[in-house]
Design an enzyme around this catalytic site. Structure first.
Site, PDB file in Angstrom:
ATOM      1  N   ARG A 176     -17.666  27.836  15.799  1.00 59.46           N
ATOM      2  CA  ARG A 176     -17.629  28.084  14.367  1.00 59.46           C
ATOM      3  C   ARG A 176     -18.976  28.150  13.833  1.00 59.46           C
ATOM      4  O   ARG A 176     -19.402  26.765  13.583  1.00 59.46           O
ATOM      5  CB  ARG A 176     -16.525  27.141  13.485  1.00 59.46           C
ATOM      6  CG  ARG A 176     -15.171  27.066  14.308  1.00 59.46           C
ATOM      7  CD  ARG A 176     -14.649  28.478  14.314  1.00 59.46           C
ATOM      8  NE  ARG A 176     -14.371  28.938  13.072  1.00 59.46           N
ATOM      9  CZ  ARG A 176     -13.386  28.670  12.058  1.00 59.46           C
ATOM     10  NH1 ARG A 176     -12.426  27.835  12.542  1.00 59.46           N
ATOM     11  NH2 ARG A 176     -13.212  29.105  11.072  1.00 59.46           N
ATOM     12  N   ASP A 218     -16.668  24.492   3.329  1.00 61.71           N
ATOM     13  CA  ASP A 218     -17.089  24.520   4.889  1.00 61.71           C
ATOM     14  C   ASP A 218     -18.730  24.328   4.814  1.00 61.71           C
ATOM     15  O   ASP A 218     -18.988  23.725   6.004  1.00 61.71           O
ATOM     16  CB  ASP A 218     -16.668  25.859   5.441  1.00 61.71           C
ATOM     17  CG  ASP A 218     -15.073  25.931   5.659  1.00 61.71           C
ATOM     18  OD1 ASP A 218     -14.440  26.361   4.672  1.00 61.71           O
ATOM     19  OD2 ASP A 218     -14.780  25.554   6.774  1.00 61.71           O
ATOM     20  N   LYS A 237     -13.329  29.216   2.376  1.00 60.98           N
ATOM     21  CA  LYS A 237     -12.617  30.455   2.960  1.00 60.98           C
ATOM     22  C   LYS A 237     -12.684  31.717   2.239  1.00 60.98           C
ATOM     23  O   LYS A 237     -12.732  31.642   1.051  1.00 60.98           O
ATOM     24  CB  LYS A 237     -11.020  30.056   2.929  1.00 60.98           C
ATOM     25  CG  LYS A 237      -9.921  30.885   3.459  1.00 60.98           C
ATOM     26  CD  LYS A 237     -10.390  31.448   4.965  1.00 60.98           C
ATOM     27  CE  LYS A 237     -10.287  29.951   5.706  1.00 60.98           C
ATOM     28  NZ  LYS A 237     -10.700  30.271   7.043  1.00 60.98           N
TER      29      LYS A 237
END
Lengths: 336, 336
Positions: free
Chosen positions: B73, B221, B232
């Site tokens: 990620r 994040d 998101k």
């Protein structure tokens, strides 16, 4: 591929039905459905055909059918407009015998469909000027051939620009909960050979922030006299984000979508729909995406205030702010 | 109900595995999965356990595992932060024998989990002041116990307000494409007895327009040094609409989420994910919702510029604009 007409009448030897595209099966399959066997409302029409013994009984049954149809969807105003047009003819034809009365109504219904297609083409013609060559256009829900008698309103504008040879690309919001964008709009654009990309409804804002959207074009379910526009839930979100980024926001709809009886959008009733559309993803899942017994709020539409709208593109001309005056002028305009 | 810990280590007699909640099965079933058999990365960890014959080999394998994990990620920075912390310990422990080396790493991993839970509780404590009694709070995605070692960041703030006896209600964005809001956040809130309602991602703007949202709280994040926040996809949309309606927009995250190496959010890499997540509704459908061969664009995150953020609630304190100075101050703050 030429789309089959969204709505066809079958006359008696074939069974007196209204033949529709079953949109719930798209894009997987193109299925035509004769609606004498589908909906309650069609059942009512069928019953009407069988049972009417006199013009009076027929008129009574039609009034009943009108009320049932009007109750199906509270927000979209074109339904009421078409029903009023039919009821007006039914009143005028009161003295005719049953076959003549039926013929008159059928003729009017067919005229509504022909007129609607013609109106969509005019919207396209008038709207294409706002689409630049090379434009990235964002649209929401389906305001295309599948939502009209053909050609579409917002998609009519996009189709017309494409027909003029403009190289365009369309960002297609998937449009939760019923996914009309992912299922229907992308399918229509694909049939026409218009480049498009499906996105989740939350992606458009990010694209606008990156300069990847040149304009937004949406349809309308009802427009108040001041230009406030009810359209599929999510339209308001797009309009607010477009304003922030100085991106033009166009509404495309026939003038019959304007409800001149309503001063502002606050008076437009908003249809609330079943939580199951959200939880079971438009009936495609057996298991809910949500925990059991969780609350779900599922409004079908929202209202975009006129201040966020750059222009309303109608069949009778383009309205620009201030909309109250512009829409009023179009209403009483005598067209050559 | 007390949630099982999101992450537990099983020591050798039980099989040297990391036990996780299989979030893809929620909310239908609560399934614990030992990840020696789930993902490639766990396979790598298992292989590492079996094959290492010397501390040097073990360190090499750990470096390899670090690289594989880091590649999973690109956007979320806490992953890199935790990996760096483990690598630092691996370096310090270089002279130890294999059992001591392993024990040291395991202890550090357990400390990371304990620390994370503690940080979330501090975020909750510091953030609850922003939630008024009777507030309607909107949140996006899952920044809850399931996304952290427990308690959550954005949901930590909500949990803390609830624990203080405030009567609150949470609007939960379903969060397409993977539906973390509908599946996970609503489930967590339901377990806690916190009132909530799931909505499609396009509904929040309409609620804000109607005065039905008092504040927005989301996780993060990665946060750049100037406060720009990657979270998101859909977060940016909410922030723009909140600004329009003068609704406070809060980001809740541990200070380790701030990447002080990045001057602004433009430098944050955004993970692009597979179209299938959109088309097959997070793997729940057999048939695509889109026509075959249609383009789909599926970014996992977007960046919200710091100008749209009211406060960043961290474990070390609340940063308010101007964020560059406030975050810098928190970074070098000596806590009592």
């Amino acid at each position: 591929m030429q789309l089959p007409s969204t709505c066809t009448w079958l006359d008696p030897p074939e069974g007196a039905a209204v033949r529709l595209i079953d949109q719930t099966r798209l894009p997987g399959e193109l299925v035509l459905k004769d609606c004498r066997t589908v909906a309650e409302v069609c059942e009512a029409i069928k019953t009407l055909r069988v049972e009417a013994g006199s013009t009076d009984q027929l008129r009574e049954a039609i009034t009943h059918a009108r009320d049932e149809l009007a109750a199906t969807r509270p927000t979209a105003v074109n339904l009421f407009w078409a029903l009023d047009r039919m009821m007006h003819v039914a009143k005028q034809a009161a003295d005719l015998d049953i076959p003549q009365f039926r013929a008159k109504l059928l003729k009017e219904a067919q005229a509504i469909v022909t007129d609607d297609l013609e109106r969509c083409r005019k919207i396209g013609e008038r709207g294409a000027q706002f689409i630049a060559d090379g434009a990235n256009i964002l649209t929401h829900c389906n305001a295309g051939a599948l939502a009209t008698a053909g050609y579409g309103t917002a998609l009519g504008v996009i189709r017309a620009a494409h027909e003029q040879g403009k190289r365009i690309h369309v960002w297609v919001d998937e449009t939760r909960p019923l996914l009309q964008g992912a299922r229907l709009t992308s399918w229509e654009l694909q049939q026409e050979g218009i480049a498009c990309t499906v996105i989740c409804d939350s992606v458009g804002a990010s694209l606008m922030g990156q300069g990847k959207v040149d304009c937004i074009v949406v349809g309308a379910d009802r427009i108040a006299a001041n230009g406030d526009t009810a359209n599929k839930i999510g339209t308001y979100m797009l309009a607010v984000v477009a304003e922030k980024h100085h991106i033009p926001f166009y509404v495309a709809a026939p003038l019959s979508t304007v409800d001149f009886d309503l001063a502002s959008g606050q008076e437009i009733p908003i249809e609330q729909r079943r939580p199951e559309e959200v939880c079971y993803v438009a009936g495609r899942l057996d298991e809910s995406i949500c925990p059991a017994d969780v609350n779900v709020y599922n409004p079908a539409f929202d209202v975009t205030p006129h201040q966020l709208i750059s222009a309303i593109i109608t069949d009778r001309g383009v309205a620009q702010p201030p909309f109250s005056a512009a829409l009023h002028r179009l209403r009483f305009l005598t067209l050559a």
